[in-house]
Design an enzyme around this catalytic site. Structure first.
Site, PDB file in Angstrom:
ATOM      1  N   LEU A  29       1.961   1.643   4.919  1.00 11.14           N
ATOM      2  CA  LEU A  29       1.882   2.757   3.984  1.00 11.14           C
ATOM      3  C   LEU A  29       1.185   3.877   4.734  1.00 11.14           C
ATOM      4  CD1 LEU A  29       0.693   1.062   0.645  1.00 11.14           C
ATOM      5  CD2 LEU A  29       2.965   1.980   1.142  1.00 11.14           C
ATOM      6  N   ASP A  30       1.661   5.117   4.584  1.00  7.47           N
ATOM      7  CA  ASP A  30       1.034   6.196   5.333  1.00  7.47           C
ATOM      8  C   ASP A  30      -0.369   6.484   4.792  1.00  7.47           C
ATOM      9  OD1 ASP A  30       1.117   8.284   3.297  1.00  7.47           O
ATOM     10  OD2 ASP A  30       3.255   8.451   3.681  1.00  7.47           O
ATOM     11  N   LEU A  31      -1.101   7.288   5.512  1.00  5.42           N
ATOM     12  CA  LEU A  31      -2.514   7.539   5.223  1.00  5.42           C
ATOM     13  C   LEU A  31      -2.762   7.943   3.778  1.00  5.42           C
ATOM     14  CD1 LEU A  31      -5.394   7.824   6.513  1.00  5.42           C
ATOM     15  CD2 LEU A  31      -4.827  10.244   6.856  1.00  5.42           C
TER      16      LEU A  31
END
Length: 264
Positions: free
Chosen positions: A113-115
């Site tokens: 999952l991105d930041l």
């Protein structure tokens, strides 16, 4: 199996980079000989030693669900000092389970999952399990709740459902383009405060996929949360907390993956 991967999954170190450092320092032997970078081994046949002690893979298979908060990087280390999702696994689970250092070191994330995205993120030390959940050929569906800027139009929803062309640029130049796969979209609300809330179900796992799709149709994402992977739901797991998957959940996932495999 690559020796660096083996050392990480055996819990000797927490990353392949650290494993490489041990190999360079001559602290690792394979079948009695000092190992070199790039060495591959068969865990069932070869004998690996670190500082004179035999190393074996962590025998227990681990399957963990984390509700990742926004602002946490999915990595075991970061030179920029950002908060790490892995560090949340060092705390006791919601059921008071505690991972040993070797168990923690053996884990790797199943996808990313991105930041800025929160929600369901899985960790395991079972390579086959992770491969089947992440490989494109299995088309594992993921469900997201997206809050997007603006009052989204029916036309934009239809475009997302049919797939849109994504253009990735670097320094003003297109470096990659592809058409997103069809997605299922349900509009939960078109707010009067300048945003809409969508539920999107997609099978692709490309980097920042949902964000790029929504931006392409003119409604950039304000916040994003993953709530489901295949049949596994996030449920009421608190933000920042983790737990082991239950046996019935694992059985549900395995049956789902078996059906996906049979479809190919």
């Amino acid at each position: 199996m690559n020796l660096q991967v083996f050392l990480a999954r055996a819990g000797v170190v927490s990353s392949r980079r650290k494993a490489a450092a041990l190999i360079r320092e001559g602290k690792v032997k394979v079948n009695g000989k000092t190992a070199q970078l790039g060495t591959t081994i068969d865990p069932n046949k070869d004998v690996v030693e670190f500082d004179g002690q035999e190393v074996k893979l962590v025998a227990k298979k681990l399957y963990i669900a984390l509700n990742k908060p926004a602002g946490y990087l999915v990595a075991k280390s970061d030179t920029r000092g950002r908060k790490l999702a892995y560090d949340l696994l060092k705390e006791p689970s919601i059921d008071s389970d505690v991972l040993t250092q070797a168990e923690f070191n053996s884990l790797f994330n199943v996808g990313r999952l991105d930041l800025d995205t929160e929600g369901l993120l899985l960790f395991t030390n079972d390579g086959e399990f992770a491969l089947r959940l992440t490989h494109p050929r299995y088309q594992v569906k993921k469900v997201y709740i997206a809050k997007v800027k603006g009052r989204i139009s029916n036309r934009a929803v239809k475009r997302i459902e049919h797939g849109v062309w994504i253009y990735i640029k670097e320094k003003g130049k297109i470096v990659e383009k592809y058409r997103s796969q069809p997605a299922k979209v349900r509009v939960l609300g078109r707010g009067k405060k300048g945003y809409s809330v969508l539920v999107l179900k997609i099978a692709e796992g490309r980097k920042r996929e949902v964000r790029r799709i929504c931006a392409t149709v003119g409604y950039p994402v304000l916040s994003l949360k993953r709530i489901q992977i295949g049949p596994l739901e996030l449920g009421d797991l608190p933000v920042g907390k983790w737990r082991f998957l239950k046996e019935k959940e694992l059985e549900l996932l395995r049956n789902y993956l078996s059906r996906k495999s049979a479809e190919k």
